[in-house]
Design an enzyme around this catalytic site. Sequence first.
Site, PDB file in Angstrom:
ATOM      1  N   HIS A 185      -3.194   6.457   4.292  1.00 53.56           N
ATOM      2  CA  HIS A 185      -4.495   5.801   4.116  1.00 53.56           C
ATOM      3  C   HIS A 185      -5.623   6.829   4.245  1.00 53.56           C
ATOM      4  O   HIS A 185      -6.573   6.830   3.472  1.00 53.56           O
ATOM      5  CB  HIS A 185      -4.729   4.741   5.213  1.00 53.56           C
ATOM      6  CG  HIS A 185      -3.811   3.570   5.183  1.00 53.56           C
ATOM      7  ND1 HIS A 185      -3.128   3.133   6.299  1.00 53.56           N
ATOM      8  CD2 HIS A 185      -3.468   2.720   4.186  1.00 53.56           C
ATOM      9  CE1 HIS A 185      -2.417   2.051   5.991  1.00 53.56           C
ATOM     10  NE2 HIS A 185      -2.597   1.791   4.714  1.00 53.56           N
ATOM     11  N   LYS A 227      -0.148 -12.399   8.392  1.00 52.21           N
ATOM     12  CA  LYS A 227       0.817 -11.562   9.121  1.00 52.21           C
ATOM     13  C   LYS A 227       0.381 -11.458  10.589  1.00 52.21           C
ATOM     14  O   LYS A 227      -0.798 -11.421  10.879  1.00 52.21           O
ATOM     15  CB  LYS A 227       0.823 -10.136   8.550  1.00 52.21           C
ATOM     16  CG  LYS A 227       1.242 -10.032   7.115  1.00 52.21           C
ATOM     17  CD  LYS A 227       1.153  -8.561   6.693  1.00 52.21           C
ATOM     18  CE  LYS A 227       0.745  -8.405   5.243  1.00 52.21           C
ATOM     19  NZ  LYS A 227       0.236  -7.071   4.919  1.00 52.21           N
TER      20      LYS A 227
HETATM   21  O1  PNS Z   1      -2.913  -3.485   3.030  1.00 53.90           O
HETATM   22  P1  PNS Z   1      -2.527  -4.753   2.331  1.00 53.90           P
HETATM   23  O2  PNS Z   1      -1.998  -5.752   3.333  1.00 53.90           O
HETATM   24  O3  PNS Z   1      -1.580  -4.523   1.186  1.00 53.90           O
HETATM   25  O4  PNS Z   1      -3.899  -5.366   1.710  1.00 53.90           O
HETATM   26  C1  PNS Z   1      -3.894  -6.540   0.964  1.00 53.90           C
HETATM   27  C2  PNS Z   1      -5.339  -7.045   0.698  1.00 53.90           C
HETATM   28  C3  PNS Z   1      -6.117  -7.197   1.981  1.00 53.90           C
HETATM   29  C4  PNS Z   1      -6.054  -6.057  -0.192  1.00 53.90           C
HETATM   30  C5  PNS Z   1      -5.210  -8.407  -0.051  1.00 53.90           C
HETATM   31  O5  PNS Z   1      -4.349  -9.253   0.667  1.00 53.90           O
HETATM   32  C6  PNS Z   1      -6.541  -9.133  -0.237  1.00 53.90           C
HETATM   33  O6  PNS Z   1      -7.411  -8.664  -0.933  1.00 53.90           O
HETATM   34  N1  PNS Z   1      -6.703 -10.301   0.393  1.00 53.90           N
HETATM   35  C7  PNS Z   1      -7.916 -11.095   0.331  1.00 53.90           C
HETATM   36  C8  PNS Z   1      -7.704 -12.408  -0.381  1.00 53.90           C
HETATM   37  C9  PNS Z   1      -7.929 -12.291  -1.876  1.00 53.90           C
HETATM   38  O7  PNS Z   1      -8.966 -11.855  -2.342  1.00 53.90           O
HETATM   39  N2  PNS Z   1      -6.933 -12.725  -2.676  1.00 53.90           N
HETATM   40  C10 PNS Z   1      -7.000 -12.742  -4.137  1.00 53.90           C
HETATM   41  C11 PNS Z   1      -6.560 -11.452  -4.784  1.00 53.90           C
HETATM   42  S1  PNS Z   1      -4.906 -11.037  -4.449  1.00 53.90           S
END
Ligand code: PNS
Length: 168
Positions: free
Chosen positions: A20, A44
């Site tokens: 990251h 999670k």
């Molecule tokens: O590090 P990660 O867990 O792979 O990140 C995932 C993340 C936070 C980028 C994703 O879950 C997210 O954007 N969640 C917010 C909800 C959202 O906008 N969902 C619609 C698009 S998938």
Amino acid sequence: MPSSVIAIYPGSFDPITNGHLDLVQRGARMFGKLIVSILRNDAKEPLFSVEERMDMLRDVVGVYSNVEVDCFDGLLVDYAAARSATVLLRGIRAISDYEYELQMALMNRRLRPEIETVFMMSNEAYSFISSRMVKQVYSLGGNISGLVPPSVEARMHHRMSKTKTERG
Ligand code: PNS
């Protein structure tokens, strides 16, 4: 490259890894402002609270003057728009990441076409690192130095020894 573009680097960052951090460093060079933002309403069960993760992020990104740490709730694209960001930054480590990332990018584009997802390929030195695996290896007594920043390793140590003491 001077730029006025504001980018969001979203994720769980539970905890932040050197993979990251590499992306933050490269993103900071590309965009005028990079906001590293933690999803708050994650289903999670995290090891670290959002506040702890924000502290850990601030510890390691403080050296970059154009990087900010934040958290968000709800739809990522709505949050991005509220922060005047036009780019979502994501890292791709291996082909296995691609399908999930493509699905997210297309959904986000459908929701707000004016926001672009930009992918960066992980540095090959870090392409095998994930927060999930770091936690697993550490909890089973493996060495995680070089995989996460030293300040994060110290926090992991503290957290795990506290958990062990509480369990008795
Ligand atoms: O590090 P990660 O867990 O792979 O990140 C995932 C993340 C936070 C980028 C994703 O879950 C997210 O954007 N969640 C917010 C909800 C959202 O906008 N969902 C619609 C698009 S998938």
